[in-house]
Design a protein around this motif. Sequence first.
Motif, PDB file in Angstrom:
ATOM      1  N   GLY A 349       0.810  -1.216   0.000  1.00 21.88           N
ATOM      2  CA  GLY A 349       0.000   0.000   0.000  1.00 21.88           C
ATOM      3  C   GLY A 349       0.841   1.262   0.000  1.00 21.88           C
ATOM      4  N   ARG A 350       0.171   2.388  -0.207  1.00 27.62           N
ATOM      5  CA  ARG A 350       0.827   3.688  -0.117  1.00 27.62           C
ATOM      6  C   ARG A 350       1.030   4.036   1.348  1.00 27.62           C
ATOM      7  N   ALA A 351       2.218   4.521   1.668  1.00 31.91           N
ATOM      8  CA  ALA A 351       2.526   4.854   3.063  1.00 31.91           C
ATOM      9  C   ALA A 351       1.506   5.840   3.630  1.00 31.91           C
ATOM     10  N   LYS A 352       1.091   6.821   2.813  1.00 31.81           N
ATOM     11  CA  LYS A 352       0.168   7.844   3.291  1.00 31.81           C
ATOM     12  C   LYS A 352      -1.283   7.390   3.286  1.00 31.81           C
ATOM     13  N   GLU A 353      -1.549   6.207   2.696  1.00 31.88           N
ATOM     14  CA  GLU A 353      -2.919   5.707   2.643  1.00 31.88           C
ATOM     15  C   GLU A 353      -3.130   4.493   3.527  1.00 31.88           C
ATOM     16  N   MET A 354      -2.055   3.988   4.135  1.00 31.78           N
ATOM     17  CA  MET A 354      -2.185   2.834   5.019  1.00 31.78           C
ATOM     18  C   MET A 354      -3.096   3.189   6.197  1.00 31.78           C
ATOM     19  N   ILE A 355      -3.903   2.229   6.588  1.00 33.28           N
ATOM     20  CA  ILE A 355      -4.862   2.421   7.674  1.00 33.28           C
ATOM     21  C   ILE A 355      -4.336   1.703   8.905  1.00 33.28           C
ATOM     22  N   SER A 356      -4.213   2.430  10.012  1.00 33.22           N
ATOM     23  CA  SER A 356      -3.666   1.863  11.239  1.00 33.22           C
ATOM     24  C   SER A 356      -4.810   1.429  12.154  1.00 33.22           C
ATOM     25  N   VAL A 357      -5.072   0.130  12.159  1.00 29.03           N
ATOM     26  CA  VAL A 357      -6.158  -0.426  12.971  1.00 29.03           C
ATOM     27  C   VAL A 357      -5.558  -0.983  14.259  1.00 29.03           C
ATOM     28  N   GLY A 358      -5.700  -0.237  15.328  1.00 29.54           N
ATOM     29  CA  GLY A 358      -5.118  -0.659  16.601  1.00 29.54           C
ATOM     30  C   GLY A 358      -3.617  -0.870  16.509  1.00 29.54           C
ATOM     31  N   GLY A 359      -2.951  -0.085  15.662  1.00 32.52           N
ATOM     32  CA  GLY A 359      -1.506  -0.186  15.498  1.00 32.52           C
ATOM     33  C   GLY A 359      -1.087  -1.139  14.388  1.00 32.52           C
ATOM     34  N   LYS A 360      -2.020  -1.924  13.846  1.00 24.25           N
ATOM     35  CA  LYS A 360      -1.725  -2.842  12.745  1.00 24.25           C
ATOM     36  C   LYS A 360      -2.028  -2.153  11.416  1.00 24.25           C
ATOM     37  N   LYS A 361      -1.059  -2.232  10.478  1.00 24.50           N
ATOM     38  CA  LYS A 361      -1.210  -1.541   9.205  1.00 24.50           C
ATOM     39  C   LYS A 361      -2.053  -2.359   8.228  1.00 24.50           C
ATOM     40  N   VAL A 362      -3.009  -1.691   7.608  1.00 26.77           N
ATOM     41  CA  VAL A 362      -3.884  -2.328   6.626  1.00 26.77           C
ATOM     42  C   VAL A 362      -3.791  -1.574   5.306  1.00 26.77           C
ATOM     43  N   SER A 363      -3.579  -2.302   4.227  1.00 23.72           N
ATOM     44  CA  SER A 363      -3.544  -1.690   2.902  1.00 23.72           C
ATOM     45  C   SER A 363      -4.956  -1.639   2.328  1.00 23.72           C
ATOM     46  N   PRO A 364      -5.442  -0.451   1.954  1.00 25.97           N
ATOM     47  CA  PRO A 364      -6.780  -0.383   1.348  1.00 25.97           C
ATOM     48  C   PRO A 364      -6.848  -1.154   0.041  1.00 25.97           C
ATOM     49  N   GLU A 366      -5.356  -4.017  -0.655  1.00 25.33           N
ATOM     50  CA  GLU A 366      -5.566  -5.437  -0.349  1.00 25.33           C
ATOM     51  C   GLU A 366      -7.040  -5.718  -0.056  1.00 25.33           C
ATOM     52  N   VAL A 367      -7.666  -4.834   0.711  1.00 24.11           N
ATOM     53  CA  VAL A 367      -9.075  -5.031   1.068  1.00 24.11           C
ATOM     54  C   VAL A 367      -9.952  -4.888  -0.178  1.00 24.11           C
ATOM     55  N   GLU A 368      -9.649  -3.899  -1.007  1.00 18.54           N
ATOM     56  CA  GLU A 368     -10.422  -3.695  -2.245  1.00 18.54           C
ATOM     57  C   GLU A 368     -10.350  -4.921  -3.150  1.00 18.54           C
ATOM     58  N   GLU A 369      -9.151  -5.483  -3.284  1.00 22.49           N
ATOM     59  CA  GLU A 369      -9.000  -6.660  -4.143  1.00 22.49           C
ATOM     60  C   GLU A 369      -9.770  -7.840  -3.577  1.00 22.49           C
ATOM     61  N   ALA A 370      -9.740  -8.009  -2.265  1.00 22.63           N
ATOM     62  CA  ALA A 370     -10.474  -9.103  -1.642  1.00 22.63           C
ATOM     63  C   ALA A 370     -11.980  -8.957  -1.865  1.00 22.63           C
ATOM     64  N   ILE A 371     -12.485  -7.728  -1.769  1.00 18.62           N
ATOM     65  CA  ILE A 371     -13.910  -7.475  -1.997  1.00 18.62           C
ATOM     66  C   ILE A 371     -14.280  -7.764  -3.450  1.00 18.62           C
ATOM     67  N   CYS A 372     -13.449  -7.282  -4.377  1.00 14.52           N
ATOM     68  CA  CYS A 372     -13.727  -7.504  -5.801  1.00 14.52           C
ATOM     69  C   CYS A 372     -13.681  -8.987  -6.154  1.00 14.52           C
ATOM     70  N   ASN A 373     -12.808  -9.729  -5.472  1.00 12.47           N
ATOM     71  CA  ASN A 373     -12.711 -11.172  -5.734  1.00 12.47           C
ATOM     72  C   ASN A 373     -13.965 -11.924  -5.310  1.00 12.47           C
ATOM     73  N   LEU A 374     -14.818 -11.281  -4.523  1.00 10.70           N
ATOM     74  CA  LEU A 374     -16.089 -11.899  -4.126  1.00 10.70           C
ATOM     75  C   LEU A 374     -17.147 -11.761  -5.207  1.00 10.70           C
ATOM     76  N   SER A 416     -11.703 -14.725   4.125  1.00 11.87           N
ATOM     77  CA  SER A 416     -10.445 -14.578   3.385  1.00 11.87           C
ATOM     78  C   SER A 416      -9.504 -13.530   3.966  1.00 11.87           C
ATOM     79  N   LEU A 417     -10.014 -12.656   4.835  1.00 13.35           N
ATOM     80  CA  LEU A 417      -9.183 -11.603   5.425  1.00 13.35           C
ATOM     81  C   LEU A 417      -9.152 -11.721   6.941  1.00 13.35           C
ATOM     82  N   ALA A 418      -8.035 -11.297   7.515  1.00  9.35           N
ATOM     83  CA  ALA A 418      -7.969 -11.199   8.972  1.00  9.35           C
ATOM     84  C   ALA A 418      -9.038 -10.221   9.448  1.00  9.35           C
ATOM     85  N   LEU A 419      -9.601 -10.471  10.615  1.00  5.25           N
ATOM     86  CA  LEU A 419     -10.738  -9.692  11.093  1.00  5.25           C
ATOM     87  C   LEU A 419     -10.420  -8.200  11.169  1.00  5.25           C
TER      88      LEU A 419
END
Length: 448
Positions: A349-364, A366-374, A416-419
Motif C-alpha cells: 500500500g501507499r505509506a500515506k494511505e495505510m490504515i492503522s487499525v489498533g496499530g496494525k497496518k492495513v492496505s486499502p 488489499e481489502v479492495e482486491e479481496a472485496i472484488c474477488n467476491l 479470506s481476510l484477517a478480522l
Amino acid sequence: MYSYSPLLQSVFQACERHPEKIAIIAGKEEITYSLLCRNIRKAAALIHSKGFKAGDTIMLSAVKEPHFIYMDFGAQMLGVIDEMIDPDSGVEAFACQPEEIDAMAPFEGEPEGLKETDVIEILHTTGTTSKPKSVCLSHYNIFWAAKNTSDFVQNDEDDVEVVVMPICHAFGLRRVHLTLMNGATAVLLPNFANVQLLFRTIDKYHVTTFGMAPAAWAYVKKISGTRISRFANQLRHIEFGTAAMPMAGKKELVELLPHTRICHNYGLTESNRTCMIEYHDTEHLHSVGQPIADNVKVKVFDGEICVHGNQTMVGYLDPEDNKEAFIEGFFRTGDCGYVSDDGYIYLTGRAKEMISVGGKKVSPVEVEEAICNLGVGDCICVSHPHEMLGETVKAFILKGSTDMTFEQIDEKLKESLALFKCPTLYEWIDEIPVNGLGKKQRRVLTGK
C-alpha cells in the motif's frame, strides 16, 4: 548527430532506415518518417524564432496531435526544456498551430555544449497523496524510460501502436517515444471513449500493441465484452499501468489473449517504469514483478520501496521537495512493500494511505482486491475514525456492481481476510472517484 539526445538520435536513425514508412497516423493524416524528421527540424526553428535557447523552459500544451510531437522533439533538439501541460488543466501554455510549423525553414545543426545529463523534460505528478510536484528528467532519463519499456514488452519496428492514453503524463508519452524510437507506427486516437472507433482502428491498421489504464480497460470491456479476443492472434503485446488490475481481470485477459504478451508496469512519474509483471507468469500475479532492466535497482528501507536507475528523475524542480525524496541515492516511492526471496516486488500500500487499525497496518488496496474477488464490480476503501482502535476500514461499494448485500459481503470477506482488515462500515457509492489516469482518489472520501 544529437549525441546528447539518444531518443532523438534513435528517431532520426529510424528515418534513415526507412524514410517513407508511416510514422504517425492521425485521422486522415499519415506522416512518413522523412516528413516527421523534417517537421521536427521546423518545430525547432519555430521554438528558436520565439527566442528560446538551450536551458530555457517552454510550457507545451500536450495535445494528442502530430504538431505537439514535432514540438516535443524540436525542443529536445535545441536543449529547450519541455514542461508538459495537460490541455484540460486550464493552465495557459504554448500551443502552436500546424501551419506555424509548416511556414518555417528547417533548423539545421545542433547547439554546442549539450549533455545527456541536462534536464530536458518537466512532468507534473497527479498529486494522488500529496500536492502535485514538478519532476525534472534528463535526455538520458527519458531515453532509458522508453528503452527499458520497449525491451521488456518486446516492441520493434514492425509494431503498430494505437495511442489512447493522454500524452501529458509519462505513461502515454513514453508509448509515443518508444514507438518512434523503434521506427514503428503510432496511430493517435483522442481517447478510449469511442470503443467502436478503437476496434475499427485495431482492425483497419492491423494494430499490434497499445497501452491502457485498468480503468480504461474496464470501460472498454463493459462496452465490448470479449470482443478483444478476435485479435488474439494479432495483438503482440499490451502494457497496463497507472493503477492495479484486479486479479480476476488479469486472469480473464490471459484467457482472452493466450498468445499476447500482457505486461503491467509499476512506477511513478519520478521513476518511470520501475518493475514489470507479465500476466502469463501466473505464479507471481500478486506481485508487481521484477525490476524492468538490469540497470534498475529496488531496495526496501524501513518497509518503503525505493528505486534507483537510469530512468529515475534528476530531482524535483522545487528544492524543498528534494529534501526527503532520496535515501542513499535511491528514490523513495512512498509505497510500502517487500522483495521476495526470488526477487519479486510486492506492494502492501501507499505509506500515506495505510490504515492503522489498533496499530496494525492495513492496505486499502488489499481489502479492495479481496472485496472484488467476491464478485463486486468495484469498490474503494478508506480510513474511518474509531474511538477504541484509532482507525478502521470503511468500504464504499459501487452501486449496481453486485447483487450481494453488505451483510453477505462482510460474511464472505471474513473467510479470506484477517478480522482487523475487514471493513467496519459499508456504503454505496454512485461512482468511484478517480483522476484522469484512472487512479483511485481516496483523499476525496477522507478529506486528507
